[in-house]
Design an enzyme around this catalytic site. Sequence first.
Site, PDB file in Angstrom:
ATOM      1  N   SER A 142      49.637  33.846  34.657  1.00 17.50           N
ATOM      2  CA  SER A 142      48.609  32.836  34.909  1.00 17.50           C
ATOM      3  C   SER A 142      48.985  31.538  34.176  1.00 17.50           C
ATOM      4  O   SER A 142      50.018  30.958  34.456  1.00 17.50           O
ATOM      5  CB  SER A 142      47.237  33.366  34.490  1.00 17.50           C
ATOM      6  OG  SER A 142      46.203  32.559  35.007  1.00 17.50           O
ATOM      7  N   ASP A 183      44.397  36.478  45.255  1.00 16.93           N
ATOM      8  CA  ASP A 183      44.144  35.851  43.953  1.00 16.93           C
ATOM      9  C   ASP A 183      43.242  34.634  44.133  1.00 16.93           C
ATOM     10  O   ASP A 183      43.542  33.738  44.918  1.00 16.93           O
ATOM     11  CB  ASP A 183      45.470  35.426  43.319  1.00 16.93           C
ATOM     12  CG  ASP A 183      45.354  35.080  41.838  1.00 16.93           C
ATOM     13  OD1 ASP A 183      44.232  34.774  41.397  1.00 16.93           O
ATOM     14  OD2 ASP A 183      46.382  35.122  41.152  1.00 16.93           O
ATOM     15  N   HIS A 231      43.996  38.519  41.064  1.00 14.40           N
ATOM     16  CA  HIS A 231      44.640  37.927  39.892  1.00 14.40           C
ATOM     17  C   HIS A 231      45.129  38.974  38.895  1.00 14.40           C
ATOM     18  O   HIS A 231      46.140  38.780  38.231  1.00 14.40           O
ATOM     19  CB  HIS A 231      43.648  36.987  39.208  1.00 14.40           C
ATOM     20  CG  HIS A 231      44.277  36.032  38.252  1.00 14.40           C
ATOM     21  ND1 HIS A 231      45.213  35.091  38.630  1.00 14.40           N
ATOM     22  CD2 HIS A 231      44.100  35.847  36.914  1.00 14.40           C
ATOM     23  CE1 HIS A 231      45.581  34.382  37.580  1.00 14.40           C
ATOM     24  NE2 HIS A 231      44.932  34.813  36.531  1.00 14.40           N
TER      25      HIS A 231
END
Length: 700
Positions: A552, A637, A672
Amino acid sequence: MKLFAMATATLLSIATLAAEPPKAPVQPKKLSIHGDTRVDNYFWLRNKQNPATIAYLQAENAYAEAVTAPIKAFENTLFEEMKARIKEDDSSVPYRLDGFYYYSRFETGHQYPILCRKPIAADGSWEASAEQILLDVNELARGKRFMDVGEFEVSPNGKLLAFTTDATGFRQYKLQIKNLETGKLLPFKRERVTSTAWALDNGTLFYSTEDKQTKRSNQLWRHRLGEKTDQLVHEEKDERFGLDVYLTRSEGYLIEQVGSHTSTEIRYLKADAPNGRWKVLARRRADVQYNVDHHGDDFYIRINDTGRNYRLVKAPVSDPAKANWTELLAERPDVMLEGIDLFKRFMVRHERVNGLNQMVITDLASQQSHNVAFNEPAYSVSTEANAEWDSQVYRYGYESMTTPDTVFDYDMASRQQVLKKRRPVLGSFDPANYVTERIWAKARDGVQVPISLVYHKGAKVAGGAPMWLEAYGAYGSPNDVYFSSNRLSMLDRGVIFAVAHIRGGGDLGEKWHDAGKMQYKMNSFNDFIDSAEHLIAQGYTRADKLAIEGGSAGGLLMGAVTNMRPDLFKVVLSEVPFVDVLSTMLDASLPLTVGEYEEWGNPNKKAEYHWMRAYSPYDNLAAKAYPTILVKTSLNDSQVMYWEPAKYVAKLRTLKTDQNPLLLVTNMGAGHGGASGRFDRIKEVAFDQAFIMNQLGIKP
């Protein structure tokens, strides 16, 4: 397990040459702002409905599968090792709440937990009571590729359960209510729910929902059981702010917390008066954040109005205006006050000193305080379920890189603690076989950056061992160390695992965060590079044995440092990486973008655009040699859209001048956080480790 020797060449280097990498079609799109023009050849990948987009992602998956075919046996070996360390029929430590003990358990072979409770008998016993299954997540997941339970709130009388589920990984949760006496679901269903809280009448449920486009949690609703129409209590118009709702442990007040990355506003309502008027505790002010808990006639407020590391004040419920605040604990520049837990007779303060968690217990009657001591060089402490208000026992979790996650019950009066559970690690695991260290690297501007390490005693550290170095460095989130039984497969093969606690995170308090965000973001990247060079200079590893990993915002880190110093790393694992910084932050219609301005900057402003232009990984790719790179993403995501890593790989393929493998792996049925099932997650970890260790020259 014996420490394995190093191979002289990687299997993947041969397989990569034999396979043909996909070539994404070039469709140039000019993007101009502030006199700067960028040409994005792969902007078209944003269209998820375009069959060509899915075809490209599938082609990349097929290519990755072909390239990694030679290490499939290694991957399978690692998976079986990791799975064999798990006690498959494990269960959590039960916690007490309103006449029941609540717990979760797994059954052998099942991917998901079963959430249960047992009633407490008149004599205090409960083990022999009949089990009530509240939710079997395996049943919820039947026929689905993904399943996650978000909210799990039992009504005060214990008869109703409000819960939310996400069946795609897009972090879009559906709210339902289950009658725990009949086992039936109520007809009530609501979509895009982000938080829930029951009022004390057991018939009113407050919940928050998110905007359909931006996924910002922006509305608070009140639902009365049996009514078809819900009342909108509050809608937050400022796009920087999101909101959620919760019930204090005292059950005195419902709290609506409205916040951005830099400012907070809290509303409160008596929990036994759900039809009453919500009141504002303290209006939002720029750069002032706070949160609140309740005790008797007072609110306890943790606030950063006098310093970045927060102070603690007490305000009378009758009139909590700032003029009536009493300071209980002043802000301290060297101690971060991370939070408090209030009970009827005690308060627990969570603090961070020199990057390490501290826990301070205060007897509210005598005002005497004491610290709970921890003695490992690097560790983390977490709050476990402490649901009951009138309790003198505090349950917390502890782990380090050599100590599996452990649950303690700490008697706040007697100062005695009881070990309730240490997660079992099956097989031959012995913590005495591993060493953990905490060292400091001097960054180029003189700042000392902490690094945590763990390795097997048999690892050849002094000779420059293979190393896996990870970091995050964003949002003020501490990158605390943790135990992983999956990591043992690497450690037992001689790999050192290290965590660089770089600026931008919250490892050393809010000033540490401030020094690695907005116009100071380059400090995060420099800290990581300087940490890697320090580890090499101290003989822990070498550049040709160094693997790095981040996800991320940590994937942004991976992209930036790889552009800046590609010679410093052998292999890069970049997970759901935020790499197309400018295009994302210039699109206010995307989830979370506007709220993120306070972390990264607003590129609609010229100066802030150029901050990001200087490091945005996608925009700074160049024709040069890069290390081996594995990029992972998920089609669903909602935090970092799949097209960012997809575009990054497509563009890098046209620029890199080396023959090192470059792979893109897309999970077509997750979000995610990757796979949701526990065994599916292990498969992902086994794949990552097999890939990295093969690149580091480690034999199966």
